[in-house]
Design an enzyme around this catalytic site. Structure first.
Site, PDB file in Angstrom:
ATOM      1  N   GLN A 147     -14.730   9.916   9.827  1.00  0.00           N
ATOM      2  CA  GLN A 147     -16.080   9.398   9.652  1.00  0.00           C
ATOM      3  C   GLN A 147     -16.076   7.870   9.558  1.00  0.00           C
ATOM      4  OE1 GLN A 147     -18.899  11.548   7.398  1.00  0.00           O
ATOM      5  NE2 GLN A 147     -19.490   9.763   6.211  1.00  0.00           N
ATOM      6  N   PHE A 151      -9.588  18.470   2.198  1.00  0.00           N
ATOM      7  CA  PHE A 151     -10.317  18.396   3.475  1.00  0.00           C
ATOM      8  C   PHE A 151      -9.633  19.176   4.585  1.00  0.00           C
ATOM      9  CE2 PHE A 151      -7.392  14.966   4.507  1.00  0.00           C
ATOM     10  CZ  PHE A 151      -7.330  14.976   5.894  1.00  0.00           C
ATOM     11  N   GLY A 173       0.853  -1.203   0.000  1.00  0.00           N
ATOM     12  CA  GLY A 173       0.000   0.000   0.000  1.00  0.00           C
ATOM     13  C   GLY A 173       0.877   1.236   0.000  1.00  0.00           C
ATOM     14  N   CYS A 204     -10.590   9.264   7.309  1.00  0.00           N
ATOM     15  CA  CYS A 204     -10.581   8.408   8.493  1.00  0.00           C
ATOM     16  C   CYS A 204     -11.636   8.695   9.552  1.00  0.00           C
ATOM     17  CB  CYS A 204      -9.212   8.461   9.145  1.00  0.00           C
ATOM     18  SG  CYS A 204      -7.988   7.633   8.137  1.00  0.00           S
ATOM     19  N   GLU A 254      -1.277   3.543  12.668  1.00  0.00           N
ATOM     20  CA  GLU A 254      -0.572   4.786  12.353  1.00  0.00           C
ATOM     21  C   GLU A 254      -1.403   5.977  12.827  1.00  0.00           C
ATOM     22  OE1 GLU A 254       2.586   5.357  11.309  1.00  0.00           O
ATOM     23  OE2 GLU A 254       1.820   7.264  12.007  1.00  0.00           O
ATOM     24  N   ASN A 305      -6.008   0.397   2.057  1.00  0.00           N
ATOM     25  CA  ASN A 305      -7.193   1.140   2.485  1.00  0.00           C
ATOM     26  C   ASN A 305      -8.246   0.227   3.096  1.00  0.00           C
ATOM     27  OD1 ASN A 305      -6.794   0.380  -0.205  1.00  0.00           O
ATOM     28  ND2 ASN A 305      -8.587   1.497  -0.910  1.00  0.00           N
ATOM     29  N   LYS A 359      -6.673   2.810  18.263  1.00  0.00           N
ATOM     30  CA  LYS A 359      -6.673   3.660  17.068  1.00  0.00           C
ATOM     31  C   LYS A 359      -8.100   4.146  16.768  1.00  0.00           C
ATOM     32  CE  LYS A 359      -5.791   5.679  13.250  1.00  0.00           C
ATOM     33  NZ  LYS A 359      -5.116   6.940  13.139  1.00  0.00           N
TER      34      LYS A 359
HETATM   35  N1  LIG Z   1      -4.738   8.758   5.438  1.00  0.00           N
HETATM   36  C1  LIG Z   1      -4.362   8.924   6.669  1.00  0.00           C
HETATM   37  O1  LIG Z   1      -4.018  10.030   7.081  1.00  0.00           O
HETATM   38  C2  LIG Z   1      -4.347   7.777   7.646  1.00  0.00           C
HETATM   39  C3  LIG Z   1      -3.824   7.974   8.921  1.00  0.00           C
HETATM   40  C4  LIG Z   1      -3.780   6.912   9.786  1.00  0.00           C
HETATM   41  C5  LIG Z   1      -4.282   5.686   9.385  1.00  0.00           C
HETATM   42  N2  LIG Z   1      -4.818   5.538   8.152  1.00  0.00           N
HETATM   43  C6  LIG Z   1      -5.280   4.213   7.754  1.00  0.00           C
HETATM   44  O2  LIG Z   1      -4.262   3.630   6.930  1.00  0.00           O
HETATM   45  C7  LIG Z   1      -4.852   2.818   5.905  1.00  0.00           C
HETATM   46  C8  LIG Z   1      -4.380   3.302   4.550  1.00  0.00           C
HETATM   47  O3  LIG Z   1      -4.836   4.617   4.362  1.00  0.00           O
HETATM   48  P1  LIG Z   1      -4.326   5.507   3.155  1.00  0.00           P
HETATM   49  O4  LIG Z   1      -4.899   6.850   3.374  1.00  0.00           O
HETATM   50  O5  LIG Z   1      -2.878   5.342   2.994  1.00  0.00           O
HETATM   51  O6  LIG Z   1      -5.071   4.795   1.938  1.00  0.00           O
HETATM   52  P2  LIG Z   1      -4.778   5.012   0.393  1.00  0.00           P
HETATM   53  O7  LIG Z   1      -6.036   4.702  -0.296  1.00  0.00           O
HETATM   54  O8  LIG Z   1      -4.123   6.318   0.172  1.00  0.00           O
HETATM   55  O9  LIG Z   1      -3.681   3.898   0.044  1.00  0.00           O
HETATM   56  C9  LIG Z   1      -3.940   2.543   0.060  1.00  0.00           C
HETATM   57  C10 LIG Z   1      -3.164   1.909  -1.078  1.00  0.00           C
HETATM   58  O10 LIG Z   1      -3.251   0.489  -0.951  1.00  0.00           O
HETATM   59  C11 LIG Z   1      -3.255  -0.045  -2.256  1.00  0.00           C
HETATM   60  N3  LIG Z   1      -3.758  -1.428  -2.205  1.00  0.00           N
HETATM   61  C12 LIG Z   1      -4.995  -1.856  -1.888  1.00  0.00           C
HETATM   62  N4  LIG Z   1      -5.035  -3.198  -1.919  1.00  0.00           N
HETATM   63  C13 LIG Z   1      -3.803  -3.613  -2.271  1.00  0.00           C
HETATM   64  C14 LIG Z   1      -3.208  -4.901  -2.465  1.00  0.00           C
HETATM   65  N5  LIG Z   1      -3.907  -6.029  -2.268  1.00  0.00           N
HETATM   66  N6  LIG Z   1      -1.929  -4.959  -2.832  1.00  0.00           N
HETATM   67  C15 LIG Z   1      -1.197  -3.841  -3.019  1.00  0.00           C
HETATM   68  N7  LIG Z   1      -1.701  -2.603  -2.847  1.00  0.00           N
HETATM   69  C16 LIG Z   1      -2.988  -2.496  -2.468  1.00  0.00           C
HETATM   70  C17 LIG Z   1      -4.130   0.893  -3.037  1.00  0.00           C
HETATM   71  O11 LIG Z   1      -3.891   0.781  -4.435  1.00  0.00           O
HETATM   72  C18 LIG Z   1      -3.706   2.247  -2.463  1.00  0.00           C
HETATM   73  O12 LIG Z   1      -2.693   2.848  -3.236  1.00  0.00           O
HETATM   74  C19 LIG Z   1      -6.358   2.924   6.123  1.00  0.00           C
HETATM   75  O13 LIG Z   1      -6.773   1.845   6.908  1.00  0.00           O
HETATM   76  C20 LIG Z   1      -6.523   4.213   6.905  1.00  0.00           C
HETATM   77  O14 LIG Z   1      -7.661   4.191   7.711  1.00  0.00           O
HETATM   78  C21 LIG Z   1      -4.844   6.557   7.264  1.00  0.00           C
END
Ligand SMILES: NC(=O)c1ccc[n+]([C@@H]2O[C@H](COP(=O)([O-])OP(=O)(O)OC[C@H]3O[C@@H](n4cnc5c(N)ncnc54)[C@H](O)[C@@H]3O)[C@@H](O)[C@H]2O)c1
Length: 588
Positions: free
Chosen positions: A278, A338, A11, A276, A161, A90, A220
């Site tokens: 919501q 946002f 990811g 996140c 995270e 995600n 979290k």
């Molecule tokens: N965005 C934030 O600020 C934040 C902060 C803390 C926690 N989180 C959590 O972290 C997680 C990721 O969030 P994000 O914002 O980075 O999401 P994101 O959508 O930006 O990134 C997720 C990535 O994972 C990839 N992916 C999905 N399935 C895959 C697979 N099987 N193999 C390889 N790649 C795959 C997608 O293509 C995408 O690029 C979520 O659970 C979110 O709740 C996010």
């Protein structure tokens, strides 16, 4: 102790990319490979234009990319080579089936687990970094157990995270805490110690907390729910303030100075957005319902309901300010992400404000310094926003590359995201507020109370009779921090001369009364000469044409002694626009 030498992160999104870039920078002897199924994202990570915008991230990536940081689409190889695999995919809210609209969709996590067990051999630590419901690690373990082979030993940890977009690099380099949850077995503890050793490269030991897996997963969700709850709490108080004449900023300051409460996350806004808050609160609600805790579920549901109420209320105030109709009116909407310092628009309040205004037939001119036009059109064309008529987006929405183009001749200017550039602009320039106050339309200069605001206001008051002079404060030392740090990337658009000759224009009807000014050189005062007031316009029946800057009560108060507006008019202005202020803190 088992030493981690190679990390794979599945990811390459807002979490995986920045987190692993910082790990690679802080741990030069560890090789970090970030993989994703999304080829264009990986290509962007390997280019000069990263797929996400985060202050300071480019420098971190450039310091170690190609050395011990790699971005790849070869997922099996990266997993096979790794001692530790982060799952950072995600976990969106489900849009189908059981738990639709509330439960987290774990299909991406599951597919990672299946792929890991399929390609792995030997010992590996698999770490959930994604935000997941409590006991998700158990599901991962069950997938591993069902597909295990004799040579395989997979340990599952939870390491959620806590970074916030917009400040991700700082949050990662100086985290309040790092949380690691694992099994209480010797094997589980060994895996925890190995991951602790990675963070100990730069995080003090006292900030690394270890717990059991379920506490870590729940912490979290609970942390995000508490943060969202604070925003909803102060927003609920903002509604009460508007109904009573109290000032929400004063109330927030007063309650925030109580150390038991604290001052953070106490800024009233148009509501929280981001991918996140919501999602995670809904996930918590769903979890409580599934565990037969309906009272707890409905308590947290209120946090979401209040957020929706605030967004609707904000849109209604705009419509109300524009004499209860926005049909066909031009509304400039500044800021679509946002929150500031990110290009992420997921669940942005701007989307919902736009929806409500589009429902009323407003013509939206949208500008955001980091969000691309395609993304804005895509967000507004979603069925939940445009219902069965995506066509109306092309009819009603114009995305501009220049904020002035968005503001030109607008009936209202709505600042949805608190990008610093919007503050800087207002500090060094001015916007006209014109409204139909009694018989005459008055023009007035409004200057924000940002770093230099006070001085500017004094000048303004001195010269109120003769026109309006705006004098930049003398630059003895370096320019004020905020202004200096947050220059627009394409500064050309923001030359002072532009700021002065191209103000937000009051209204189409009075376009012949544009102000003009004498040529200006750096260090001189800027002189803006207003034309003499026009003769009183004939009374309007129903149709009002106006432009209002939505400003904070503090700014209105600051103008109180000005000779342009009477106390009654200021009161009216405050009632019209005063509380619809810059949306601060749509933080996630
Ligand atoms: N965005 C934030 O600020 C934040 C902060 C803390 C926690 N989180 C959590 O972290 C997680 C990721 O969030 P994000 O914002 O980075 O999401 P994101 O959508 O930006 O990134 C997720 C990535 O994972 C990839 N992916 C999905 N399935 C895959 C697979 N099987 N193999 C390889 N790649 C795959 C997608 O293509 C995408 O690029 C979520 O659970 C979110 O709740 C996010």
């Amino acid at each position: 102790m088992f030493k981690i030498k190679r990390i794979c992160c599945i990811g390459a999104g807002y979490v995986g990319g920045p987190t692993c870039s910082v790990i690679a920078q802080m741990c030069p002897e560890i090789t970090v490979t970030v993989v994703d199924v999304n080829e264009s994202r990986i290509k962007a990570w390997n280019s000069d234009t990263l797929p996400i915008y985060e202050p300071g991230l480019k420098e971190v990536v450039e310091s170690c990319r190609g050395r011990n940081l790699f971005f790849s689409t070869d997922i099996p190889s990266a997993i096979r080579d790794a001692d530790l695999v982060f799952i950072s995919v995600n976990t969106p809210t489900k849009t189908y089936g059981m738990g639709k609209g509330r439960a987290a969709d774990l299909k991406f996590i599951e597919s990672c687990a299946r792929q890991i067990v399929e390609v792995s051999d030997g010992y590996k630590i698999v770490t959930e970094k994604s935000t997941v419901p409590v006991r998700a690690a158990e599901s991962i373990r069950r997938i591993f157990d069902a597909n295990t082979k004799p040579s395989l030993n997979l340990q599952v940890l939870s390491n959620p995270e806590f970074l916030a977009e917009g400040t991700a690099v700082r949050d990662l380099k100086e985290p309040d805490r790092v949380l690691i949850g694992g099994d209480e077995t010797p094997e589980g503890q060994r895996a925890i110690r190995a991951l602790c050793a990675v963070y100990e490269h730069w995080v003090p030991k006292s900030r690394i907390i270890t717990t059991n897996t379920w506490s870590s997963e729940l912490s979290k969700l609970a942390a995000n729910a508490f943060l969202a709850q604070r925003i909803s709490s102060i927003n609920s108080i903002s509604a009460l303030c508007e109904a009573t004449g109290a000032d929400v900023e004063e109330v927030a300051k007063a309650i925030g100075m109580d150390q038991r409460i604290g001052s953070k996350f106490l800024k009233a806004s148009v509501g929280f957005g981001g991918s996140c808050f919501q999602k995670d609160v809904l996930n918590l609600v769903y979890l409580c319902e599934a565990l037969n805790l309906p009272e707890v579920a409905s308590y947290w549901q209120q946090v979401i309901d209040m957020n929706e109420y605030q967004r609707r209320r904000f849109a209604c105030r705009i419509i109300d300010c524009l004499f209860n109709t926005v049909t066909g009116k031009k509304i400039a909407l500044l800021g679509f992400s946002f929150k500031k310092d990110t290009g992420d628009t997921r669940e942005s309040s701007s989307i919902y404000i736009s929806k409500y205004l589009m429902d009323e037939g407003a013509k939206l001119f949208i500008y955001d310094p980091k969000v691309l036009k395609e993304q804005i059109i895509h967000d507004l064309s979603q069925p939940s926003i445009s219902e069965d008529n995506p066509q109306r987006v092309s009819e009603l929405v114009t995305v501009t590359r220049d904020p002035y183009e968005a503001c030109q001749s607008a009936h209202a200017l709505v600042i949805c995201t608190e990008w610093d550039m919007f503050r800087v602009t207002i500090t060094f320039t001015f916007c006209y507020v014109a409204s139909s106050f009694g018989e005459h339309t008055r023009f007035h200069v409004v200057i924000s109370d940002a770093a230099t605001g006070a001085g500017l206001r004094e000048d303004l008051q001195e010269d109120a009779e003769a026109g309006v002079h705006i004098r930049r404060p003398p630059r003895a030392g370096p320019p004020p921090r905020r202004a200096a740090e947050h220059r627009l990337p394409d500064r050309d658009h923001w030359k002072e001369s532009d700021l002065c000759t191209n103000p937000v224009h009051p209204c189409d009807r009075r376009s012949s009364h544009r102000p003009h000014r004498a040529p200006h050189q750096e260090g001189q005062s800027l002189k803006l000469i207003l034309p003499p007031p026009p003769p009183p316009p004939p009374p309007l029946h129903g149709a009002h044409s106006s432009c209002q800057l939505l400003i904070s009560p503090a700014e209105v108060e600051g103008l109180n002694s000005s000779q342009h507006l009477s106390a009654g008019e200021i009161k009216r202005l405050a009632a019209l626009g005063g509380r619809l202020k810059v949306a601060e803190d749509q933080i996630f």
